[in-house]
Each structure stands twice: as C-alpha cells, then as structure tokens.
Design an enzyme around this catalytic site. Structure first.
Site, mmCIF file in Angstrom:
data_model
loop_
_atom_site.group_PDB
_atom_site.id
_atom_site.type_symbol
_atom_site.label_atom_id
_atom_site.label_comp_id
_atom_site.label_asym_id
_atom_site.label_seq_id
_atom_site.Cartn_x
_atom_site.Cartn_y
_atom_site.Cartn_z
ATOM 1 N N GLU A 177 -4.192 3.148 -4.418
ATOM 2 C CA GLU A 177 -4.648 1.770 -4.411
ATOM 3 C C GLU A 177 -5.337 1.600 -2.890
ATOM 4 O O GLU A 177 -4.902 1.902 -2.058
ATOM 5 C CB GLU A 177 -3.385 0.772 -4.436
ATOM 6 N N ASP A 214 7.363 -1.213 -5.012
ATOM 7 C CA ASP A 214 6.420 0.098 -4.671
ATOM 8 C C ASP A 214 6.019 0.816 -5.878
ATOM 9 O O ASP A 214 4.995 1.287 -6.114
ATOM 10 C CB ASP A 214 6.929 0.699 -3.603
ATOM 11 N N ASP A 224 0.960 3.716 -4.116
ATOM 12 C CA ASP A 224 0.906 2.663 -3.496
ATOM 13 C C ASP A 224 1.162 2.945 -2.085
ATOM 14 O O ASP A 224 2.339 2.938 -1.970
ATOM 15 C CB ASP A 224 1.905 1.716 -4.158
#
Length: 167
Positions: free
Chosen positions: A72, A144, A12
């Site tokens: 992502e 996160d 992420d």
C-alpha cells in the site's frame, strides 16, 4: 485445463506494525491462506528496527512462498517525522520481496478501498468488515492484517484487469 493460481502477498507498511496477508487468486476466485503482523522493537536505532522488519519480512516470504507482492502507498498527514519513518518502513516492504525475486506492485490507499469496499473513501472498519465477509476463514484479524489482505485483494483484481488489457 486447470486454471493457473497465483499466491499474492499483501503488505500494509508501518514501522511499529506491518501487516501481511497471503491469498490465492485463481481466476476471479480468491482464497485466504494466512495473515499476521510484524512488530518491530520500539527501542533501538531506526537502522536496527528497519533491519528487524526486513528479516521478518524475508522470513514471511520464505515461509509462505508468494509469487507476487503488493504494497500500500500509505498516505499520512501526521507530522513529517512520522511520515518519514513510515516511508522508511515502506521502502523495506518494497525491498524485501523484490530482493527475493518477487514482482512488487504498489497501490494507493483509495484504490485499495475502492477494490474491496467499492468506495475510495471507505472507513477502516468498512474495509475490515468487507475482508471478513470475503474471507470468513480469516479470524481475529488485526487492523494491519486486514489492510494487508485488502492490498492483496486489490492486486488480484488489478492484475486480472492488466492481463485482459494486454491479451
């Protein structure tokens, strides 16, 4: 015959904080291995901060030994400057595992949410709650790290689908 397992590193991206999460996918069974957060210094040039992120990511890959990585595709409607910095961090998240020979997949945020929660417009807390339910051994996750694990879960689900389609 023993089923093949795959170690998947989910990322992420963020310039201040990049979350990472490692899972093992064995068929449709997923297990938690480890997760964490890489924080870059807030001072220093952008190039220096990106270099720190790259070094830390390469260390995670070297320590954890993933077979594949997934990142992502973050979407931010903050100001252009923030979006650009996030884009740079995302570039490092794609580059670091690729430089070490891993295949790297990318998933849109709504696809990650849909894979984990079942709805593409789920709230962040719903994603965290579902990750905690799916992987109870993952304790005290930062947002996160939970998001990174969600990316890994999404990849596990989609790589199976792609394998079935190509078979």
């Amino acid at each position: 015959m023993k089923q093949h397992h795959v170690r998947i590193l989910g990322l992420d991206p963020g310039l201040r904080h990049t979350g990472w999460g490692l899972i093992i996918a064995e068929g449709s069974r997923l297990s938690y291995v480890a997760s964490g957060r890489i924080s870059t210094p807030t001072e220093g040039s952008l190039a220096f901060r990106l270099a720190q992120l790259s070094l830390a990511l390469e260390a995670v890959v070297a320590d954890m030994g993933p077979h594949e990585a997934a990142v992502e595709e973050t979407f931010v409607n903050a100001n252009a400057r923030s979006a650009l910095k996030l884009g740079h961090a995302r570039g490092i998240c794609l580059l670091a595992p690729a430089r070490l020979g891993l295949p790297v997949a990318e998933y849109a945020a709504n696809l990650v949410k849909k894979a984990v929660v079942g709805a593409g417009h789920a709230e962040k807390h719903q994603v965290s709650a579902m990750i905690s339910r799916l992987m109870p051994q993952a304790r005290d996750l930062t947002a996160d790290a939970a998001d990174a694990l969600a990316v890994a879960v999404c990849h596990a689900s989609h790589r199976q689908h792609l394998a079935r389609v190509s078979a």
